[in-house]
Design a protein around this motif. Structure first.
Motif, PDB file in Angstrom:
ATOM      1  N   ILE A  75      78.177  89.087 -15.368  1.00 33.28           N
ATOM      2  CA  ILE A  75      76.762  89.165 -15.027  1.00 33.28           C
ATOM      3  C   ILE A  75      76.598  89.970 -13.741  1.00 33.28           C
ATOM      4  O   ILE A  75      77.251  89.670 -12.728  1.00 33.28           O
ATOM      5  N   ILE A  76      75.746  90.986 -13.796  1.00 26.93           N
ATOM      6  CA  ILE A  76      75.363  91.740 -12.604  1.00 26.93           C
ATOM      7  C   ILE A  76      73.876  91.521 -12.379  1.00 26.93           C
ATOM      8  O   ILE A  76      73.070  91.789 -13.266  1.00 26.93           O
ATOM      9  N   MET A  77      73.512  91.043 -11.213  1.00 28.91           N
ATOM     10  CA  MET A  77      72.117  90.810 -10.898  1.00 28.91           C
ATOM     11  C   MET A  77      71.452  92.084 -10.404  1.00 28.91           C
ATOM     12  O   MET A  77      72.078  92.903  -9.712  1.00 28.91           O
ATOM     13  N   LEU A  78      70.185  92.240 -10.757  1.00 28.28           N
ATOM     14  CA  LEU A  78      69.351  93.312 -10.236  1.00 28.28           C
ATOM     15  C   LEU A  78      68.315  92.690  -9.312  1.00 28.28           C
ATOM     16  O   LEU A  78      67.640  91.737  -9.700  1.00 28.28           O
ATOM     17  N   THR A  79      68.201  93.203  -8.101  1.00 29.34           N
ATOM     18  CA  THR A  79      67.241  92.647  -7.163  1.00 29.34           C
ATOM     19  C   THR A  79      66.577  93.748  -6.365  1.00 29.34           C
ATOM     20  O   THR A  79      67.206  94.766  -6.056  1.00 29.34           O
ATOM     21  N   ALA A  80      65.320  93.558  -6.049  1.00 33.03           N
ATOM     22  CA  ALA A  80      64.592  94.523  -5.233  1.00 33.03           C
ATOM     23  C   ALA A  80      64.743  94.217  -3.750  1.00 33.03           C
ATOM     24  O   ALA A  80      64.314  94.987  -2.915  1.00 33.03           O
ATOM     25  N   ARG A  81      65.361  93.088  -3.419  1.00 32.19           N
ATOM     26  CA  ARG A  81      65.486  92.674  -2.028  1.00 32.19           C
ATOM     27  C   ARG A  81      66.933  92.310  -1.739  1.00 32.19           C
ATOM     28  O   ARG A  81      67.364  91.193  -1.958  1.00 32.19           O
TER      29      ARG A  81
END
Length: 227
Positions: A75-81
């Motif tokens: 799992i790779i998370m995508l985050t704007a922060r």
């Protein structure tokens, strides 16, 4: 090429990432919500999940927890922060890495390949099964057992354990571990290492707060043993 499940609620991000990965040969399934993503897992059978952290309804952290209940799927998370507290929570929930949006497709592709390599290449090149106290580490088979019971380790947890145990008593800094385990050649985020160490300790140590295997040398880093 790896099959990627992208769970992202922003249509522009979803379409951009999907198009970029398809152009590089990936088979991509997208889902706009966490619930839809979980429903797609069984049918699509991805090799990896790209998971937006801030989803409506069931958020990325909750999705990550649900996946980890039954699977060690990367799992790779995508985050704007990138500096958000939620990143740490996501890593603690079992994510292997994270990417700050917006990100170029080549960056996403490189992270995907790096995570998947953790499942393919035994670390240290040492054959056979090694015994460290109650731990039995099979480098060729990429399995770990404690007191005869197989442990479910996520890709980053497995690679970290293999790397540390290949050189017992050697101290590795967080930056060295980021370079060897996560393949982050730049000055990376030590939270990746610390969160993975905590998850690994919860699985292999009798008392996680008093680690026997993965030890901290304050101001220097981590080492395996001595037992």
């Amino acid at each position: 090429m790896p099959r990627v499940l992208l769970i992202e609620d922003d249509p522009s991000v979803r379409e951009g990432v999907e198009l970029g990965l398809r152009r590089r040969g990936h088979t991509v399934r997208t889902a706009p919500t966490g619930e839809a993503g979980l429903a797609a897992l069984g049918e699509f059978r991805p090799d990896l999940v790209l998971l937006d952290l801030m989803l409506p309804g069931m958020n990325g952290v909750q999705v990550c927890h649900r996946v980890r209940e039954t699977s060690q799927l990367p799992i790779i998370m995508l985050t704007a922060r990138g500096d958000d507290f939620d990143v740490v929570i996501g890593l603690e929930a079992g994510a292997d890495d994270y990417i700050v949006k917006p990100a170029r497709t080549e960056v996403i592709e490189a992270r995907i390949r790096a995570v998947l390599r953790r499942m393919e290449e035994p670390s240290g090149g040492r054959p056979g099964i090694e015994f460290h106290g109650e731990l039995a580490i099979d480098r060729a088979g990429l399995t770990v057992a404690k007191a005869g019971e197989r442990l479910a380790l996520a890709p980053s947890e497995m690679k970290l354990l293999l790397h540390l145990s290949a050189a017992p008593e050697q101290v590795f800094s967080r930056q060295q571990l980021l370079e060897h385990v996560w393949e982050h050649s730049y000055h990376g985020d030590a939270r990746l290492v610390d969160a993975c160490v905590r998850r690994l300790r919860n699985k292999i140590e009798d008392i996680p707060g008093e680690p026997r295997y993965i030890q901290t040398l304050r101001g220097f880093g981590y080492r395996f043993g001595p037992l």
